[in-house]
Write an enzyme that holds these catalytic residues in place. Sequence first.
Site, PDB file in Angstrom:
ATOM      1  N   HIS A  11      -1.056   3.799   0.745  1.00 30.45           N
ATOM      2  CA  HIS A  11      -1.134   5.186   1.222  1.00 30.45           C
ATOM      3  C   HIS A  11      -0.184   6.089   0.436  1.00 30.45           C
ATOM      4  CE1 HIS A  11      -1.215   8.276   4.584  1.00 30.45           C
ATOM      5  NE2 HIS A  11      -0.046   8.551   4.039  1.00 30.45           N
ATOM      6  N   GLU A  12       1.058   5.676   0.311  1.00 33.92           N
ATOM      7  CA  GLU A  12       2.046   6.517  -0.379  1.00 33.92           C
ATOM      8  C   GLU A  12       1.688   6.711  -1.847  1.00 33.92           C
ATOM      9  OE1 GLU A  12       4.063   8.198   1.291  1.00 33.92           O
ATOM     10  OE2 GLU A  12       3.788   7.117   3.163  1.00 33.92           O
TER      11      GLU A  12
ATOM     12  N   HIS B 188      -0.531   9.557  -2.457  1.00 31.05           N
ATOM     13  CA  HIS B 188       0.171  10.836  -2.635  1.00 31.05           C
ATOM     14  C   HIS B 188       0.694  10.967  -4.071  1.00 31.05           C
ATOM     15  CE1 HIS B 188      -0.090  11.918   1.526  1.00 31.05           C
ATOM     16  NE2 HIS B 188       0.702  10.953   1.956  1.00 31.05           N
TER      17      HIS B 188
END
Lengths: 106, 196
Positions: free
Chosen positions: B109-110, B113
């Site tokens: 997920h990170e 980003h």
Amino acid sequence: MRFFTLALLSPLALVSAQVVERHCGAPEPPESLKAEAASIATTIDTETTTLDTGRSSSAGNPYNKINVKTYVHIVTSPEDTGRYTQAMVNEQVTQSSSTSLTKHLT
Amino acid sequence: MNESYKPSGISFTLQSTDYTTNAAWSVSATDADEIEMKTALRKGTYEDLNLYFLSDLGGGLLGFCYFPTSLKTSADPALTLTLDGCINLAGSLPGAEVPNYNLGGTAVHETGHWFGLFHVFQGSACDGPGDYVSDTPKQRVATSGCPTTQDSCPGQKGLDSIHNYMDYSYDVCYEEFTKKQGKRMHRMYSKYRDGK
């Protein structure tokens, strides 16, 4: 009283108590990045790409495969030293899909 | 990560792993601690990914990451480069101790980003641009847990992206990036990171 003592002594217990749902601290995207995202969205929505047509990629193709060199840093408190292993890191980088891990763990 | 990103044409090659014991850096680090840690540990250039796994991020956080930006126009390019990368809770590593979030989904997920993706519920509204990806349905709220289905924008086309890596679901619920999220990552990487 006993639970209180255990909670104080066990980092695992503390973490388990704290993370009850996902919280990601990524900041609000800056306006400049939103503008770029909007521009890219327009491009993507209007283009006919080599990926869509299945043709092989060529020089300058923005969808050529990307390989990212990755550096991992495990930074822990003295209490956690040795808890997180190279095997975990390898699993994170080389695998780490929920599906494969679910299969692995069950 | 390689399996998660493979459909998007992205792979990761582990260059090195280092282990550091530091109470200040690893538990509820301050901004100054973060800069000190990354000054000491960060490797590679702006096109390379640095993943940090810390004992405790404070506030129940599982992770945070820096979006790509233009190094040339950055107010402090050296600091931007130093800070670049993703910080994750060490307990989120595969097989570690955080219940429901220990299959490695947090770093996936990170890193989304890091590639310039936003949350699928960006803007927390059923109108507006949302996450600026047209094949993720409008979504007003973050997903919690792993529901069977969710529709936070019933007046809009499609259901919430509860299986998308850029939602807040449990790791076991994570399954995909959409095709256009993949294209967005390629475009962002090409513009901001490739060769930088």
